[in-house]
Design an enzyme around this catalytic site. Structure first.
Site, PDB file in Angstrom:
ATOM      1  N   THR A  13     -74.425  51.271 -25.695  1.00 42.58           N
ATOM      2  CA  THR A  13     -74.243  52.417 -24.805  1.00 42.58           C
ATOM      3  C   THR A  13     -73.417  53.516 -25.451  1.00 42.58           C
ATOM      4  OG1 THR A  13     -74.373  50.940 -22.897  1.00 42.58           O
ATOM      5  CG2 THR A  13     -73.418  53.107 -22.518  1.00 42.58           C
ATOM      6  N   SER A  59     -77.258  45.809 -27.142  1.00 44.57           N
ATOM      7  CA  SER A  59     -76.553  44.607 -27.600  1.00 44.57           C
ATOM      8  C   SER A  59     -77.124  43.329 -27.007  1.00 44.57           C
ATOM      9  CB  SER A  59     -75.054  44.698 -27.297  1.00 44.57           C
ATOM     10  OG  SER A  59     -74.787  44.577 -25.914  1.00 44.57           O
ATOM     11  N   THR A  92     -71.769  46.738 -24.924  1.00 41.90           N
ATOM     12  CA  THR A  92     -70.762  45.934 -24.227  1.00 41.90           C
ATOM     13  C   THR A  92     -71.278  44.581 -23.744  1.00 41.90           C
ATOM     14  OG1 THR A  92     -71.263  47.022 -22.112  1.00 41.90           O
ATOM     15  CG2 THR A  92     -69.498  47.972 -23.461  1.00 41.90           C
ATOM     16  N   ASP A  93     -72.598  44.411 -23.611  1.00 41.60           N
ATOM     17  CA  ASP A  93     -73.104  43.187 -22.992  1.00 41.60           C
ATOM     18  C   ASP A  93     -72.779  41.931 -23.791  1.00 41.60           C
ATOM     19  OD1 ASP A  93     -74.064  44.581 -20.850  1.00 41.60           O
ATOM     20  OD2 ASP A  93     -76.177  44.472 -21.420  1.00 41.60           O
ATOM     21  N   GLU A 281     -60.545  15.554 -18.662  1.00 39.49           N
ATOM     22  CA  GLU A 281     -60.433  14.610 -17.561  1.00 39.49           C
ATOM     23  C   GLU A 281     -60.508  13.198 -18.122  1.00 39.49           C
ATOM     24  OE1 GLU A 281     -63.670  15.682 -15.042  1.00 39.49           O
ATOM     25  OE2 GLU A 281     -62.624  17.429 -14.182  1.00 39.49           O
TER      26      GLU A 281
END
Length: 325
Positions: A13, A59, A92-93, A281
């Site tokens: 972007t 991206s 940004t993705d 756990e």
């Protein structure tokens, strides 16, 4: 003295065009690095910038075909005595995944800063110029070295290990977990919240030309054994579970994953929760499971891929590496 910085562009972007200042849709990766550096040339940045186009794509399409030449170009820049730091422009993705992979496979002796934008270059309120100016400020600062790969978005500096995209809109779309931002930055100032932690630090992993296949199984109400098995193919070498809560999963799915772990496929329990800390756990040892700790599923996948590429398949050894992040 003016710092010389190398800018490596991959698209996204920050290099996107909408064709209208108020349009909703836009095309990522439209502006080339030469045009972009000409655009930022009028900002009066106190740095000598040179650029190289690695890719110019959304991206969402980032993968080894881009990571490979990007890593090579960063290594070449870091080996150049005249280069003070590296800036990577990125969509940004998947920004957090690229930043984390680079953080694990690069030394920390020079700043490497990944930066993006939430709005295309011709939109009202374009944030890319400010983010880029902030990235220049960070990459020019000698105190940025030794902190690993950094991400600059929204006047904040994040460590690659912590950063994650948490919103689809707005300029404050990134947050850090378990640490929030490690610094605040503007084009004129930079404030660090702590001392460097990787001074002179070597890369944690050697670069791998091809990463083994690791799938992410997303847990949800009603996920059963068949739903797990459909996602695991012949080439799958590891599994990350984006578990509910603290890395949990329905019992039928758990049984299927235990069977796969017993067959030698490492299984890492992460959380689909935004701030998901997954501790070990008592059943993990019996099940041959690994707890992802603070890494989200997408970052846990990258770490597991690098471990498997290095021949580490024992769950206890994998757990030690996750504990050390």
């Amino acid at each position: 003295m003016t710092k010389r910085l190398t800018v490596l562009a991959t698209g996204g972007t920050i290099a996107g065009i909408a064709g209208s200042a108020i349009a909703k849709d836009y095309r990522a990766g439209e502006i080339g690095i030469d045009d972009y550096l000409e655009k930022v040339g009028g900002l009066g940045l106190e740095a000598d910038l040179s650029g190289k186009q690695i890719a110019n794509i959304d991206s969402a399409d980032i993968g080894m075909d881009v990571w490979r030449p990007l890593h090579e170009a960063i290594c070449a820049a870091m080996a150049d005595d005249g280069c003070s730091g590296v800036i990577v422009t990125h969509g940004t993705d998947t920004l957090e995944e690229t930043a984390f992979l680079l953080d694990l496979t690069l030394p920390a002796d020079k700043p490497v800063v990944v930066v993006g934008a939430m709005r295309p270059a011709d939109a009202v309120g374009y944030d890319g110029l400010r983010n880029f100016a902030n990235a220049v400020r960070v990459a020019s600062d000698p105190n940025a070295a030794g902190r690993g790969v950094l991400v600059v978005m929204g006047d904040r500096v994040f460590a690659a290990r912590d950063v994650r995209k948490v919103r689809t809109r707005g300029t404050e779309a990134f947050r850090g977990f378990p640490r929030e931002s490690i610094g605040l930055v503007t084009p004129a100032s930079l404030e660090w919240f702590g001392a460097p932690w990787r001074q002179g630090g070597r890369a944690s992993f050697d670069w791998c030309e091809k990463l083994p296949e690791v799938v992410i199984v997303y847990a949800y109400a009603g996920l059963d054994a068949a739903g797990v098995e459909r996602q695991v193919g012949e080439k799958t070498r590891g599994i990350v579970v984006a578990g509910v809560g603290e890395g949990n999963m329905p019992e039928s799915a758990r049984q299927a994953l235990v069977a796969l772990a017993k067959r030698g496929l490492p299984v890492v329990r992460a959380s689909r929760a935004d701030e998901g800390l997954v501790d070990r756990e008592p059943e993990d040892t019996e099940n041959s499971f690994v707890a992802a700790r603070a890494l989200n599923p997408q970052k846990a996948r990258i770490l597991l891929q690098l471990l498997l590429a290095g021949g580490i398949t024992d769950p206890a050894a994998i757990q030690r590496s996750f504990d050390g992040r």
